[in-house]
Design a protein around this motif. Structure first.
Motif, PDB file in Angstrom:
ATOM      1  N   VAL A  89     -54.730  14.806   1.684  1.00 17.90           N
ATOM      2  CA  VAL A  89     -53.570  15.231   0.886  1.00 17.90           C
ATOM      3  C   VAL A  89     -52.349  15.163   1.792  1.00 17.90           C
ATOM      4  N   LYS A  95     -51.677  26.930   2.672  1.00 22.66           N
ATOM      5  CA  LYS A  95     -53.094  27.251   2.822  1.00 22.66           C
ATOM      6  C   LYS A  95     -53.378  27.851   4.188  1.00 22.66           C
ATOM      7  N   GLY A 141     -63.061  30.214   0.156  1.00 18.10           N
ATOM      8  CA  GLY A 141     -63.165  30.885  -1.137  1.00 18.10           C
ATOM      9  C   GLY A 141     -61.845  30.942  -1.884  1.00 18.10           C
ATOM     10  N   GLY A 142     -60.953  30.005  -1.552  1.00 19.48           N
ATOM     11  CA  GLY A 142     -59.695  29.913  -2.285  1.00 19.48           C
ATOM     12  C   GLY A 142     -58.688  31.006  -1.917  1.00 19.48           C
ATOM     13  N   MET A 152     -54.104  31.151  -0.465  1.00 23.31           N
ATOM     14  CA  MET A 152     -53.361  29.974  -0.926  1.00 23.31           C
ATOM     15  C   MET A 152     -52.196  30.411  -1.814  1.00 23.31           C
ATOM     16  N   GLU A 171     -49.498  21.646   2.059  1.00 23.73           N
ATOM     17  CA  GLU A 171     -49.960  20.423   1.412  1.00 23.73           C
ATOM     18  C   GLU A 171     -49.177  20.184   0.141  1.00 23.73           C
ATOM     19  N   TYR A 188     -48.965  20.002  -3.613  1.00 24.06           N
ATOM     20  CA  TYR A 188     -49.778  20.637  -4.640  1.00 24.06           C
ATOM     21  C   TYR A 188     -50.048  19.633  -5.753  1.00 24.06           C
ATOM     22  N   HIS A 240     -61.974  29.119  -8.307  1.00 20.70           N
ATOM     23  CA  HIS A 240     -62.362  28.185  -7.245  1.00 20.70           C
ATOM     24  C   HIS A 240     -63.866  28.171  -6.987  1.00 20.70           C
ATOM     25  N   GLU A 243     -65.487  16.701   0.490  1.00 16.29           N
ATOM     26  CA  GLU A 243     -64.877  17.098  -0.786  1.00 16.29           C
ATOM     27  C   GLU A 243     -63.460  16.538  -0.929  1.00 16.29           C
ATOM     28  N   LEU A 270     -59.965  16.070  -3.780  1.00 18.89           N
ATOM     29  CA  LEU A 270     -59.313  16.192  -5.071  1.00 18.89           C
ATOM     30  C   LEU A 270     -59.012  14.760  -5.477  1.00 18.89           C
ATOM     31  N   ILE A 291     -60.150  17.404   0.980  1.00 16.78           N
ATOM     32  CA  ILE A 291     -59.795  18.814   1.183  1.00 16.78           C
ATOM     33  C   ILE A 291     -60.658  19.492   2.228  1.00 16.78           C
ATOM     34  N   GLU A 292     -61.976  19.244   2.211  1.00 10.80           N
ATOM     35  CA  GLU A 292     -62.801  19.827   3.276  1.00 10.80           C
ATOM     36  C   GLU A 292     -64.161  19.166   3.331  1.00 10.80           C
TER      37      GLU A 292
HETATM   38  P1  ADP Z   1     -61.448  27.010   0.144  1.00 13.20           P
HETATM   39  O1  ADP Z   1     -62.131  26.651   1.439  1.00 13.20           O
HETATM   40  O2  ADP Z   1     -60.647  28.279   0.221  1.00 13.20           O
HETATM   41  O3  ADP Z   1     -62.368  26.962  -1.025  1.00 13.20           O
HETATM   42  P2  ADP Z   1     -60.349  24.346  -0.475  1.00 13.20           P
HETATM   43  O4  ADP Z   1     -59.442  23.601   0.414  1.00 13.20           O
HETATM   44  O5  ADP Z   1     -61.757  23.855  -0.590  1.00 13.20           O
HETATM   45  O6  ADP Z   1     -60.294  25.907  -0.052  1.00 13.20           O
HETATM   46  O7  ADP Z   1     -59.714  24.431  -1.900  1.00 13.20           O
HETATM   47  C1  ADP Z   1     -60.307  25.200  -2.922  1.00 13.20           C
HETATM   48  C2  ADP Z   1     -59.759  24.799  -4.254  1.00 13.20           C
HETATM   49  O8  ADP Z   1     -58.318  24.999  -4.297  1.00 13.20           O
HETATM   50  C3  ADP Z   1     -59.964  23.334  -4.610  1.00 13.20           C
HETATM   51  O9  ADP Z   1     -61.229  23.064  -5.191  1.00 13.20           O
HETATM   52  C4  ADP Z   1     -58.821  23.141  -5.604  1.00 13.20           C
HETATM   53  O10 ADP Z   1     -59.216  23.730  -6.845  1.00 13.20           O
HETATM   54  C5  ADP Z   1     -57.693  23.973  -5.031  1.00 13.20           C
HETATM   55  N1  ADP Z   1     -56.811  23.173  -4.131  1.00 13.20           N
HETATM   56  C6  ADP Z   1     -56.962  22.986  -2.787  1.00 13.20           C
HETATM   57  N2  ADP Z   1     -56.004  22.185  -2.286  1.00 13.20           N
HETATM   58  C7  ADP Z   1     -55.198  21.842  -3.323  1.00 13.20           C
HETATM   59  C8  ADP Z   1     -54.002  21.039  -3.474  1.00 13.20           C
HETATM   60  N3  ADP Z   1     -53.431  20.404  -2.447  1.00 13.20           N
HETATM   61  N4  ADP Z   1     -53.471  20.935  -4.724  1.00 13.20           N
HETATM   62  C9  ADP Z   1     -54.018  21.574  -5.782  1.00 13.20           C
HETATM   63  N5  ADP Z   1     -55.128  22.338  -5.712  1.00 13.20           N
HETATM   64  C10 ADP Z   1     -55.709  22.501  -4.514  1.00 13.20           C
END
Ligand code: ADP
Length: 448
Positions: free
Chosen positions: A131, A157, A163-164, A167, A199, A201, A234, A274, A276, A285-286
């Motif tokens: 991203v 973030k 666990g979301g 953010m 990041e 969004y 999440h 993982e 998006l 994302i991770e």
């Molecule tokens: P965590 O480790 O806290 O679960 P993640 O990075 O895996 O964090 O993100 C968890 C969720 O947050 C994703 O599945 C998505 O729903 C949302 N998310 C994360 N990054 C973004 C982004 N750049 N834009 C929109 N939604 C995001």
């Protein structure tokens, strides 16, 4: 091969590992807290050791107790399952230092991927699309310039997040600094680290993840993707493989990028990268450096036993497969059956009076529950996974619908009625959904 494996987990995933070991002729050791003395995973394993009181920090996350359990039972390897210590680099190191094999990647790879800033930097270096966002941590003094360059809306973030939590979505410059300080405070209190990054969004992406399987001999395969866009807070609720949004060439393209990256990294075992996915583009994302809850849908469409492969490669065996051997057949869906009210999502621990699982062609239930089992209140509320396979998505949906109707759980609330409602939704039937769709559906259909 290992003579004996200790399973540092509980519930359905402990059962899953026992089953793979049994097929391979490996003896198993279950561990349990005092609250889990009557648990099915304890009965299924060849031996069991009580490792402490109910609280996870004193039992399933108690490293000295786990090492001692290995030593008294002469187990040669530990399978961590998911959750608990499965992504704890220190645990992997300690296990290895005791001459016990950790069934998972190296501690170094767990550590890199556990730090979100470091993981993103590594992914980018390995050629994985990420991203757009800040290059590492964001300081207050640079925040306005960084956000302007990314373009609003931006997402703040926590580097140590999970666990979301921690953010914050920022719509325009006027609210940037106040949201930044909120995010930092939240991150500090939740994770003890106020490092944050920024990041772009993405407004309505899908969550699509790629499964990888790698050995120590230079083979890195991708096993296709899973679509986990149906989430609440999440948390994944239902997953499908393959994704309704990808065609064969898109699958092969992202899969190849990920497999090549894993080869470059020297990654060993199973892992999930993982993303998006929005407007035809993937954004990392991770990475999860462990077996995931939703791994069975990949097993259903590839015919591979991921736990068996995981154990084999941890023991140094070559996979003996090439990418050309991996075929994707049909469609699979997993529903996470939680002991929760299907409307309020309030946890519903307690006695299961009656338990009848669906069966028939293409139906699999991974669970440690049984009639007469009392769900303890101390752990997560997942009591079973209903996994259904069909020759195509339509057949899979027909089979899922009748399987949900066959599933009987008396005594506690479950999320089965939620899935039954979902089955009737045209958007779901058409595979037309994104990461916010389920929460919008829940809000739209909430009883007054
Ligand atoms: P965590 O480790 O806290 O679960 P993640 O990075 O895996 O964090 O993100 C968890 C969720 O947050 C994703 O599945 C998505 O729903 C949302 N998310 C994360 N990054 C973004 C982004 N750049 N834009 C929109 N939604 C995001």
């Amino acid at each position: 091969m290992f003579d004996k494996v200790l399973i540092a987990n509980r519930g359905e995933i402990a059962m899953r590992v026992v089953r793979a070991c049994r097929e391979m002729g490996i003896k198993t050791v279950a561990v349990h807290s005092t609250a889990d003395a009557n648990a099915m995973h304890v009965r299924m394993a060849d031996e069991s050791v009580c490792i402490g009181p109910p609280a996870a920090k004193d039992s399933y996350n108690n490293i000295p107790a786990l090492i001692a359990a290995c030593e008294i039972t002469n187990a040669n390897a530990i399978h961590p399952g998911y959750g608990f210590l499965s992504e704890n680099a220190r645990f992997a190191e300690i296990v290895t230092a005791h001459n016990i094999t950790f069934i998972g990647p190296t501690a170094e790879h767990i550590r890199i991927m556990g730090d979100k800033v470091e993981a993103k930097r590594t992914a980018k270096m390995l050629g994985i699309p990420v991203v757009p966002g800040s290059d590492g941590a964001v300081l207050e003094a640079d925040a306005i310039a960084v956000a302007a360059e990314i373009g609003y809306p931006v997402l703040i973030k926590a580097a140590s997040g999970g666990g979301g939590r921690g953010m914050k979505v920022v719509q325009h410059e006027g609210e940037l600094l106040s949201q930044l300080s909120l995010a930092k405070n939240e991150a500090k209190s939740a994770f003890g680290d106020d490092t944050v990054y920024m990041e772009k969004y993405l407004s309505t992406p899908r969550h699509i993840e790629v499964q990888v399987l790698c050995d120590m001999h230079g083979t890195a395969l991708h096993l296709g993707e899973r679509d986990c866009s149906l989430q609440r807070r999440h948390q994944k609720v239902l997953e499908e493989a393959t994704s309704p949004a990808l065609n064969e060439s898109q699958r092969s393209e992202i899969g190849t990028i990920v497999a090549n990256a894993m080869l470059k990294l020297g990654y060993i075992g199973v892992g999930t990268v993982e993303f998006l996915y929005e407007n035809g583009e993937f954004y990392f994302i991770e990475m999860n450096t462990r077996l995931q809850v939703e791994h069975p849908i990949t097993e259903m469409i590839t015919g591979l036993d991921l736990v068996r492969e995981q154990i084999r490669v941890a023991n140094g065996a070559p996979l003996g497969l090439t990418q050309a051997d991996i075929e994707f057949r049909g469609h699979a869906i997993e529903c996470r059956v939680n002991a929760e009210n299907a409307v309020t999502f309030k946890p519903s621990p307690g006695l299961i009076r009656n338990w009848h699982v669906p069966g028939g062609l293409g139906v699999r239930v991974d669970s440690a529950a049984y009639a007469g089992y009392s769900i303890p209140p101390y752990y997560d509320s997942l009591i079973g996974k209903l996994i259904v396979h069909g020759r195509n998505r339509t057949e899979c949906l027909m089979r899922l619908r009748r399987s949900l109707d066959e599933f009987v759980v008396d005594g506690v609330d479950t999320t089965i009625p939620l899935f039954q409602r979902l089955m009737l939704e045209p958007d779901f039937q058409n595979g037309d959904y994104h990461i916010h769709w389920l929460e919008e559906f829940l809000a739209r259909t909430a009883p007054a």
